[in-house]
Scaffold this motif. Structure first.
Motif, mmCIF file in Angstrom:
data_model
loop_
_atom_site.group_PDB
_atom_site.id
_atom_site.type_symbol
_atom_site.label_atom_id
_atom_site.label_comp_id
_atom_site.label_asym_id
_atom_site.label_seq_id
_atom_site.Cartn_x
_atom_site.Cartn_y
_atom_site.Cartn_z
ATOM 1 N N MET A 103 0.734 -1.355 -0.064
ATOM 2 C CA MET A 103 0.115 0.317 -0.416
ATOM 3 C C MET A 103 0.827 1.451 -0.456
ATOM 4 S SD MET A 103 -3.056 -0.846 2.874
ATOM 5 C CE MET A 103 -3.749 0.252 2.975
ATOM 6 N N LEU A 104 1.685 0.678 0.486
ATOM 7 C CA LEU A 104 2.873 2.286 0.662
ATOM 8 C C LEU A 104 3.528 3.495 -0.607
ATOM 9 C CD1 LEU A 104 4.595 4.694 2.593
ATOM 10 C CD2 LEU A 104 6.275 2.995 2.449
ATOM 11 N N PRO A 105 3.725 2.572 -1.454
ATOM 12 C CA PRO A 105 4.036 2.893 -2.784
ATOM 13 C C PRO A 105 2.648 3.405 -3.535
ATOM 14 C CG PRO A 105 4.401 0.955 -2.898
ATOM 15 C CD PRO A 105 3.933 0.879 -1.300
ATOM 16 N N PRO A 106 1.431 3.013 -3.860
ATOM 17 C CA PRO A 106 0.211 3.591 -4.266
ATOM 18 C C PRO A 106 0.167 5.212 -3.089
ATOM 19 C CG PRO A 106 -0.164 1.891 -4.212
ATOM 20 C CD PRO A 106 1.163 1.688 -3.388
ATOM 21 N N ILE A 107 0.472 4.959 -1.755
ATOM 22 C CA ILE A 107 -0.007 6.606 -0.817
ATOM 23 C C ILE A 107 1.015 7.004 -1.608
ATOM 24 C CG2 ILE A 107 -0.046 6.839 1.649
ATOM 25 C CD1 ILE A 107 -1.182 4.296 1.711
ATOM 26 N N ALA A 108 2.315 7.221 -1.455
ATOM 27 C CA ALA A 108 2.829 7.632 -2.185
ATOM 28 C C ALA A 108 2.946 8.812 -3.248
ATOM 29 C CB ALA A 108 5.017 7.066 -1.997
ATOM 30 N N TRP A 109 2.746 8.178 -4.336
ATOM 31 C CA TRP A 109 2.012 8.125 -5.545
ATOM 32 C C TRP A 109 1.072 9.590 -5.769
ATOM 33 C CZ3 TRP A 109 3.918 9.655 -10.456
ATOM 34 C CH2 TRP A 109 2.444 9.960 -11.635
ATOM 35 N N MET A 110 -0.115 8.955 -5.084
ATOM 36 C CA MET A 110 -1.434 10.066 -3.965
ATOM 37 C C MET A 110 -0.691 11.228 -3.761
ATOM 38 S SD MET A 110 -4.633 7.422 -4.568
ATOM 39 C CE MET A 110 -3.670 5.948 -3.574
ATOM 40 N N CYS A 111 0.322 11.325 -2.630
ATOM 41 C CA CYS A 111 0.305 11.939 -1.890
ATOM 42 C C CYS A 111 0.837 13.463 -2.729
ATOM 43 C CB CYS A 111 0.700 11.507 -0.630
ATOM 44 S SG CYS A 111 0.376 11.012 0.716
ATOM 45 N N PHE A 112 1.704 12.823 -3.034
ATOM 46 C CA PHE A 112 2.884 13.848 -4.487
ATOM 47 C C PHE A 112 1.208 14.230 -5.804
ATOM 48 C CE2 PHE A 112 6.077 11.751 -2.186
ATOM 49 C CZ PHE A 112 6.529 13.166 -1.560
ATOM 50 N N ALA A 113 1.397 13.048 -5.737
ATOM 51 C CA ALA A 113 0.048 13.776 -7.257
ATOM 52 C C ALA A 113 -1.155 14.762 -6.735
ATOM 53 C CB ALA A 113 -0.522 12.247 -7.989
ATOM 54 N N ALA A 114 -1.551 14.552 -5.796
ATOM 55 C CA ALA A 114 -2.001 16.167 -5.142
ATOM 56 C C ALA A 114 -2.373 17.211 -5.221
ATOM 57 C CB ALA A 114 -2.427 15.192 -3.561
ATOM 58 N N LEU A 115 -0.451 17.251 -5.333
ATOM 59 C CA LEU A 115 0.389 18.580 -4.906
ATOM 60 C C LEU A 115 -0.706 19.262 -6.875
ATOM 61 C CD1 LEU A 115 3.450 17.723 -3.492
ATOM 62 C CD2 LEU A 115 1.102 18.526 -2.417
ATOM 63 N N GLY A 116 -0.749 18.507 -7.431
ATOM 64 C CA GLY A 116 -1.605 18.904 -8.477
ATOM 65 C C GLY A 116 -2.576 19.617 -9.702
ATOM 66 N N SER A 117 -2.713 20.403 -10.252
ATOM 67 C CA SER A 117 -4.480 21.558 -9.662
ATOM 68 C C SER A 117 -5.008 20.696 -9.699
ATOM 69 C CB SER A 117 -3.695 22.507 -11.805
ATOM 70 O OG SER A 117 -3.664 21.360 -12.575
ATOM 71 N N GLU A 118 -5.940 20.808 -9.472
ATOM 72 C CA GLU A 118 -7.114 20.965 -9.618
ATOM 73 C C GLU A 118 -7.992 19.631 -10.353
ATOM 74 O OE1 GLU A 118 -12.045 21.525 -8.079
ATOM 75 O OE2 GLU A 118 -10.480 22.532 -7.239
ATOM 76 N N GLU A 119 -7.803 19.953 -11.457
ATOM 77 C CA GLU A 119 -8.027 19.265 -12.346
ATOM 78 C C GLU A 119 -7.589 17.806 -12.893
ATOM 79 O OE1 GLU A 119 -5.483 22.134 -14.748
ATOM 80 O OE2 GLU A 119 -7.241 22.261 -13.061
ATOM 81 N N ARG A 120 -6.040 17.872 -12.711
ATOM 82 C CA ARG A 120 -4.910 16.397 -12.293
ATOM 83 C C ARG A 120 -5.252 15.845 -10.918
ATOM 84 N NH1 ARG A 120 -1.626 16.583 -16.585
ATOM 85 N NH2 ARG A 120 -1.012 18.046 -17.652
ATOM 86 N N SER A 121 -5.749 16.081 -9.816
ATOM 87 C CA SER A 121 -5.692 15.978 -8.405
ATOM 88 C C SER A 121 -6.582 14.887 -8.622
ATOM 89 C CB SER A 121 -5.783 16.491 -7.299
ATOM 90 O OG SER A 121 -4.570 17.092 -7.460
ATOM 91 N N GLN A 122 -8.080 15.839 -8.757
ATOM 92 C CA GLN A 122 -9.484 14.693 -9.548
ATOM 93 C C GLN A 122 -9.388 13.915 -10.234
ATOM 94 O OE1 GLN A 122 -12.225 17.595 -8.302
ATOM 95 N NE2 GLN A 122 -11.547 17.894 -6.455
ATOM 96 N N THR A 123 -8.156 13.168 -10.738
ATOM 97 C CA THR A 123 -9.132 11.303 -11.965
ATOM 98 C C THR A 123 -9.772 10.988 -11.266
ATOM 99 O OG1 THR A 123 -7.560 10.111 -12.979
ATOM 100 C CG2 THR A 123 -6.490 10.437 -10.921
ATOM 101 N N ARG A 124 -10.152 10.181 -12.430
ATOM 102 C CA ARG A 124 -11.310 8.734 -12.689
ATOM 103 C C ARG A 124 -10.968 7.887 -12.484
ATOM 104 N NH1 ARG A 124 -13.997 8.834 -18.004
ATOM 105 N NH2 ARG A 124 -12.384 8.783 -19.454
ATOM 106 N N TRP A 125 -9.193 7.614 -12.835
ATOM 107 C CA TRP A 125 -7.956 6.255 -12.664
ATOM 108 C C TRP A 125 -7.555 6.208 -11.558
ATOM 109 C CZ3 TRP A 125 -9.849 3.835 -16.336
ATOM 110 C CH2 TRP A 125 -10.242 4.346 -17.435
ATOM 111 N N ARG A 126 -7.709 6.868 -10.137
ATOM 112 C CA ARG A 126 -7.446 6.783 -9.353
ATOM 113 C C ARG A 126 -7.395 5.214 -8.856
ATOM 114 N NH1 ARG A 126 -7.399 11.522 -5.289
ATOM 115 N NH2 ARG A 126 -6.784 10.994 -4.230
#
Length: 407
Positions: free
Chosen positions: A97-120
């Motif tokens: 679980m740690l690598p996906p969490i790391a990815w989503m934490c840093f990907a969440a620093l993007g703009s709102e339209e990128r962060s709220q993707t349906r492929w999460r």
């Protein structure tokens, strides 16, 4: 990470388990498992982030990442301290679980339209695959260690690629700190790759020497990786906005328009229209004075996607958004240096700079001299400043107009 030693669950006896322990006081024969030592450090960091860390999505992402790392370390410690069947099954799940969490934490620093993707939801797939492989290990003998190592390496590469992308991928970080945040993401990605390589090295050592060198490998790798990640999280705490809450009166219709982001023709006229909208909020609202200004906040104010803002500025100026915003700050600093007797440090803070080093560097980049030298070198401040357009965008428009007249 700290679970290197916990990967090979059925190939050690009770004596080998002690390689995960750190003898703190040899004379008293007092041993503390290394995972619990690291867990204590992570717990302290989590408390610090909760009490003094940044608010908003950036702070929330940091706390989630550190909490996930803490849970994994505790699970590793429980696995080797008690060796219960439930911990044998849960340990690979926590690790996966740690690598996906790391990815989503840093990907969440993007703009709102990128962060709220349906492929999460797709990040759940490798976690489930590793968990199923762990549950069915006795029947199918799937190499769980290899799957986890590949997962860590894959997410590590993805984080390095993310760090190489544009400013819109870090739109919720302060504009002046985007470079530092990108370097942090790159190092975290490298740490994940390093973790995967260490897992492979441990597996190779077991296959060749029956784990003779595992103690040395684990003792070094656990401390190096986790200490580096903990230090990086502290640094990211300092390089994130203290708040990302907006006071902007942005309507729902405007936000939905921002998310659409159509692929139009990015010609000069469209870029200039975007620049004009940015210049308007800079002059009317003095947005550049906000030291915690982010690309995402700027995008919300002008109701234009962060990706389009970053692209237009890069094409028209050949510089990034942070540099252009700093040029607004420098422009006001020039005016205040010429027309007031305020101390340089006070002017620095008034214009939106937070550190003297950044202020001096950006002021020198724009003017070719330091702020004190600039003030001393101008004997007629009112005459020199009155004719100049304020800010980089109006200077660009003025230069373009003069070029057309001369042509």
């Amino acid at each position: 990470m700290v679970f290197f030693v916990a990967r090979h669950r059925d190939r050690r006896d009770k004596h080998q388990v002690t390689i995960a322990s750190c003898q703190i006081v040899p004379s008293l024969m007092f041993e503390i498992p290394l995972p619990f030592v690291v867990a204590l450090l992570l717990a302290i960091l989590l408390v610090r982030l909760t009490l003094r860390g940044p608010a908003g999505p950036v702070g929330r992402s940091l706390r989630i990442f550190v909490a996930a790392s803490l849970a994994l370390v505790i699970m590793v410690g429980l696995r080797w301290q008690f060796d219960l069947l439930v911990f044998r099954f849960l340990r690979p799940l926590f690790a996966a679980m740690l690598p996906p969490i790391a990815w989503m934490c840093f990907a969440a620093l993007g703009s709102e339209e990128r962060s709220q993707t349906r492929w999460r939801w797709m990040h759940v797939i490798p976690v489930l695959a590793i968990f199923i492989a762990s549950l069915t290990w006795r029947q199918w003998h799937i190499q769980v260690d290899f799957l986890i190592a590949v997962q860590f390496a894959g997410y590590g590469i993805a984080l390095i690629v993310l760090a190489s992308r544009g400013e819109d991928r870090f739109a919720q970080a302060r504009l002046g700190d985007v470079g530092s945040v990108r370097s942090i993401v790159a190092v975290v990605g490298g740490a994940l790759i390093f973790s995967g390589l260490v897992d492979g090295l441990i597996a190779l050592d077991f296959s060749i020497t029956q784990g003779t060198n595992v103690a040395t490998i684990v003792g070094t790798a656990q401390l190096v990786v986790l200490v580096v990640l903990a230090l990086l999280m502290v640094r990211l705490e300092r390089h994130s906005p203290q708040t990302t809450k907006l006071n902007d009166s942005v309507t729902e219709a405007a936000l939905s328009q921002q998310k659409d982001d159509p692929q139009g023709n990015n010609d000069i006229a469209e870029d200039d229209a975007i620049l004009a909208a940015i210049d308007e909020v800079m002059h009317a609202q003095h947005l550049y004075r906000d030291p915690d200004l982010t690309l995402d906040r700027l995008a919300r104010r002008v109701v234009i996607p962060a990706r389009q803002i970053s692209g237009a500025i890069n094409r028209r100026f050949g510089r990034n958004v942070s540099q252009v915003v700093n040029e607004y700050r420098v422009a006001e600093a020039q005016m205040l240096l010429q027309t007031t007797d305020k101390p340089v440090t006070e002017i620095m803070f008034d214009c939106g700079f937070q550190t003297k080093s950044n202020f001096n560097r950006e002021f020198g980049r724009v003017t070719g001299m330091g702020p004190r030298a600039y003030r001393d070198a101008d004997p007629y401040p009112d005459e020199r400043q009155s004719d100049q357009p304020f800010g980089p965008i109006r200077k660009l428009f003025s230069e373009n107009a003069e070029s057309r007249e001369q042509g």
